[in-house]
Motif scaffolding. Structure first.
Motif, mmCIF file in Angstrom:
data_model
loop_
_atom_site.group_PDB
_atom_site.id
_atom_site.type_symbol
_atom_site.label_atom_id
_atom_site.label_comp_id
_atom_site.label_asym_id
_atom_site.label_seq_id
_atom_site.Cartn_x
_atom_site.Cartn_y
_atom_site.Cartn_z
ATOM 1 N N LEU A 64 0.850 -1.189 0.000
ATOM 2 C CA LEU A 64 0.000 0.000 0.000
ATOM 3 C C LEU A 64 0.880 1.231 0.000
ATOM 4 C CD1 LEU A 64 -2.333 -1.257 2.775
ATOM 5 C CD2 LEU A 64 -3.268 -0.268 0.727
ATOM 6 N N ARG A 65 0.340 2.331 -0.504
ATOM 7 C CA ARG A 65 1.043 3.596 -0.353
ATOM 8 C C ARG A 65 1.196 3.906 1.135
ATOM 9 N NH1 ARG A 65 2.923 4.639 -5.303
ATOM 10 N NH2 ARG A 65 1.299 4.725 -6.881
ATOM 11 N N VAL A 66 2.249 4.641 1.462
ATOM 12 C CA VAL A 66 2.488 4.935 2.876
ATOM 13 C C VAL A 66 1.314 5.703 3.483
ATOM 14 C CG1 VAL A 66 3.983 6.208 4.445
ATOM 15 C CG2 VAL A 66 4.980 4.909 2.602
ATOM 16 N N CYS A 94 -1.566 3.245 13.695
ATOM 17 C CA CYS A 94 -1.166 1.837 13.573
ATOM 18 C C CYS A 94 -0.041 1.692 12.561
ATOM 19 C CB CYS A 94 -2.342 0.992 13.099
ATOM 20 S SG CYS A 94 -3.521 0.644 14.368
ATOM 21 N N PHE A 95 -0.182 2.373 11.410
ATOM 22 C CA PHE A 95 0.851 2.243 10.378
ATOM 23 C C PHE A 95 2.172 2.798 10.866
ATOM 24 C CE2 PHE A 95 -0.315 1.158 5.851
ATOM 25 C CZ PHE A 95 -1.245 0.230 6.251
ATOM 26 N N LEU A 96 2.131 3.919 11.573
ATOM 27 C CA LEU A 96 3.375 4.472 12.103
ATOM 28 C C LEU A 96 4.012 3.500 13.092
ATOM 29 C CD1 LEU A 96 2.497 8.226 12.581
ATOM 30 C CD2 LEU A 96 4.242 7.269 11.101
ATOM 31 N N TYR B 17 13.064 11.886 -1.726
ATOM 32 C CA TYR B 17 12.021 12.901 -1.559
ATOM 33 C C TYR B 17 10.638 12.278 -1.565
ATOM 34 C CZ TYR B 17 15.421 16.607 -2.183
ATOM 35 O OH TYR B 17 16.492 17.446 -2.024
ATOM 36 N N SER B 18 10.422 11.281 -2.451
ATOM 37 C CA SER B 18 9.056 10.738 -2.513
ATOM 38 C C SER B 18 8.741 9.973 -1.234
ATOM 39 C CB SER B 18 8.878 9.862 -3.746
ATOM 40 O OG SER B 18 9.748 8.777 -3.675
ATOM 41 N N LEU B 19 9.752 9.305 -0.648
ATOM 42 C CA LEU B 19 9.494 8.634 0.623
ATOM 43 C C LEU B 19 9.183 9.658 1.708
ATOM 44 C CD1 LEU B 19 9.465 5.838 1.950
ATOM 45 C CD2 LEU B 19 11.760 6.297 2.740
ATOM 46 N N PHE B 20 9.971 10.731 1.717
ATOM 47 C CA PHE B 20 9.737 11.769 2.724
ATOM 48 C C PHE B 20 8.333 12.355 2.573
ATOM 49 C CE2 PHE B 20 9.923 16.329 3.800
ATOM 50 C CZ PHE B 20 10.122 16.192 5.160
ATOM 51 N N LEU B 21 7.960 12.662 1.337
ATOM 52 C CA LEU B 21 6.638 13.262 1.118
ATOM 53 C C LEU B 21 5.526 12.282 1.495
ATOM 54 C CD1 LEU B 21 7.111 15.295 -2.142
ATOM 55 C CD2 LEU B 21 6.767 16.122 0.173
ATOM 56 N N ALA B 22 5.770 10.977 1.256
ATOM 57 C CA ALA B 22 4.748 9.990 1.629
ATOM 58 C C ALA B 22 4.512 10.037 3.130
ATOM 59 C CB ALA B 22 5.189 8.601 1.192
ATOM 60 N N TYR B 23 5.600 10.152 3.898
ATOM 61 C CA TYR B 23 5.417 10.209 5.356
ATOM 62 C C TYR B 23 4.805 11.528 5.784
ATOM 63 C CZ TYR B 23 7.299 5.754 6.465
ATOM 64 O OH TYR B 23 7.434 4.422 6.586
ATOM 65 N N VAL B 24 5.131 12.613 5.053
ATOM 66 C CA VAL B 24 4.450 13.880 5.333
ATOM 67 C C VAL B 24 2.948 13.695 5.134
ATOM 68 C CG1 VAL B 24 4.114 16.226 4.509
ATOM 69 C CG2 VAL B 24 6.410 15.360 4.840
ATOM 70 N N GLY B 25 2.591 12.985 4.053
ATOM 71 C CA GLY B 25 1.165 12.719 3.804
ATOM 72 C C GLY B 25 0.547 11.906 4.912
ATOM 73 N N LEU B 26 1.293 10.884 5.409
ATOM 74 C CA LEU B 26 0.748 10.027 6.466
ATOM 75 C C LEU B 26 0.491 10.824 7.733
ATOM 76 C CD1 LEU B 26 0.162 7.047 7.254
ATOM 77 C CD2 LEU B 26 2.453 6.971 8.175
ATOM 78 N N VAL B 27 1.502 11.606 8.149
ATOM 79 C CA VAL B 27 1.335 12.369 9.380
ATOM 80 C C VAL B 27 0.283 13.453 9.194
ATOM 81 C CG1 VAL B 27 2.501 13.852 11.034
ATOM 82 C CG2 VAL B 27 3.652 11.841 10.165
ATOM 83 N N GLY B 28 0.296 14.079 7.986
ATOM 84 C CA GLY B 28 -0.745 15.066 7.698
ATOM 85 C C GLY B 28 -2.122 14.447 7.776
ATOM 86 N N GLY B 29 -2.272 13.225 7.247
ATOM 87 C CA GLY B 29 -3.564 12.529 7.329
ATOM 88 C C GLY B 29 -3.981 12.315 8.763
#
Lengths: 171, 295
Positions: A64-66, A94-96, B17-29
């Motif tokens: 899945l996408r992160v 959970c994902f974190l 950068y794309s990994l970093f931005l993905a985590y920014v998206g996760l935390v932003g979510g």
């Protein structure tokens, strides 16, 4: 099932595995199990959306996408009647947590994955219960049963996710 | 194992950068989720339109599944009905004969009642049904007890209307969309209904417990004994629920607070009736004059 290696010419990228669209779709369908025609008086259905999400994540880290749990959690909240934002927040946490665990316990067996899933399911259901229902509500017995049933069903869900993901080539 | 020091996926800047931005998206979510959660805690009705939009899509599917389920479930009943029809006939004939006297008496009483009501000029409250519809699904994964009704604002369902079954009160309409409505069931932990005892009119409050039962709390003097088998009906206080709809039956004798079983069983999924609110809602407060706000 092992397939013969496919010939990929230079300059072409590999075809992405179908989990790119199948994993979010299966999670959304899992959330939609709640529309079965039944008016329940206690929380009776396991949280299938969360379980399928964990099944994919624990089966393969990049399936899945992160950021996928945020929109999927929002959809789950909308259809299941939980307060909106609950699954969005708790699924992301959970994902974190799983990302942190991935750096500590790298080679896991299924029992360890099951344990992680148990913690995630129980944590999400309990946190959501405290957000959704007043503190004094008598829902805890039913909630414990719901957690037990969900945890007992998780191996099946994990097998199901692995079966859906069978097109990924082993390397 | 200790965490690796270097979390970079490789030397590619793009991958980093794309990994970093993905985590920014996760935390932003997660942060957006927390904000939405706060809003839904303090303003639960804020997302009615979004939920209504998705309910419009899922409710027809649920209704279709209900038809399928009912079709399958009715097969054994139909077969056994066919076998038992002659004995049933005999029994019913006997019952009609037995009931004749009772019906006559009831008719007389009914007539007398009507006459007496006219004499004291009792105004009959508007208890007409708005629509009869099915409860098609519910929040079975959640600790809250909501059900979805297969009728909405286009059928005349409005916020706050009571919903009942032949057996008793089911709940209250919480949100409506054009063809669906969200019903808060009486067993929900946040549902509170003013009731009275049928025996002596003792006022009480029926609050949902969350486990399929209700708490009956006496609303008058302390130390009131509540007996097992006491039936509570809506009192009409508050003006939402029309009076005399059965709500609950006490399971165990207790003082002041007793556990009761709701008389309506939403599991049966038969048709539910949406009723008019007992009294019209109060008129909106008079518009403040523009000069009043300034100080």
């Amino acid at each position: 099932m092992r397939r013969p290696p496919e010939f990929i010419p230079l300059g072409r990228t590999e075809r992405p595995p179908r989990s790119i669209w199948l994993a979010p779709l299966s999670v959304a369908l899992g959330s939609l199990v709640t529309i079965v025609p039944m008016v329940a008086t206690i929380p009776i259905l396991p949280p299938f959306g969360l379980m399928i999400l964990l099944g994919w994540r624990l089966h393969r880290a990049d399936s899945l996408r992160v950021w996928a749990p945020a929109p999927l959690g929002l959809f789950d909240d909308i259809v299941t009647g939980q307060p909106i934002g609950a699954a969005m927040l708790f699924w992301t946490l959970c994902f974190l947590m799983i990302d942190v665990i991935d750096t500590r316990i790298v080679w896991r067996n299924f029992l360890q994955n099951w344990l992680i899933a148990t913690g995630a399911i129980a944590g999400c259901l309990l946190l959501t219960r405290f957000v959704a229902s007043p503190f004094g509500a008598h829902v805890d017995t039913a909630l414990v049963l719901q957690i037990l049933v969900s945890v007992a069903l998780f191996p099946l869900i994990a097998r199901f996710c692995a079966w859906l993901d069978r097109d990924v080539r082993e390397t | 194992m200790a965490p690796p020091r270097n979390r970079r996926p490789g030397f590619s800047r793009r991958a980093q950068y794309s990994l970093f931005l993905a985590y920014v998206g996760l935390v932003g979510g997660a942060l957006i989720g927390a904000a939405l959660l706060l809003l839904s805690t303090f303003q639960p009705a804020a997302y009615g339109a979004v939920r209504g939009f998705f309910a419009e899509i899922t409710t027809p599917i649920s209704s279709g599944l209900t038809w399928v389920r009912d079709g399958i479930m009715s097969v054994p009943t139909t077969i056994s009905n066919n076998w038992n029809v002659s004995s049933e006939n005999v029994r019913l004939r006997k019952q009609i004969k037995d009931d004749e006297a009772l019906v006559m008496r009831a008719r007389t009483l009914n007539q007398e009642n009507r006459r007496l009501r006219e004499m004291v000029k009792l105004r009959d409250a508007n208890t007409e049904a708005v629509v009869a519809a099915r409860l098609v699904n519910s929040s079975a994964m959640s600790t809250r007890r909501y059900a979805t009704l297969n009728a909405g604002s286009w059928q005349g369902v409005k916020h706050g209307m009571p919903v009942r079954e032949p057996d008793g009160l089911v709940g209250q309409v919480l949100e409506t969309s054009p063809n669906t409505a969200r019903v808060l069931l009486v067993v929900d932990p946040e549902s509170v209904i003013p009731v009275r005892r049928t025996r002596d009119g003792l006022p009480a409050i029926a609050a949902g417990r969350g486990d399929g039962l209700l708490d009956i709390r006496s609303a008058s003097i302390a130390g009131v004994p509540l007996m097992a088998g006491d039936v509570f009906v809506t009192s009409g206080t508050g003006g939402v629920f029309p009076p005399n709809i059965p709500v609950a039956r006490v399971m165990q004798s207790a003082r002041d607070t007793a556990i009761a079983q709701p008389t309506a069983n939403p599991d049966t999924l038969d048709f539910a009736l949406v009723l008019q609110s007992f009294l019209p809602p109060p008129p909106p407060p008079a518009e403040a004059k523009p000069g009043d706000a300034k100080k």
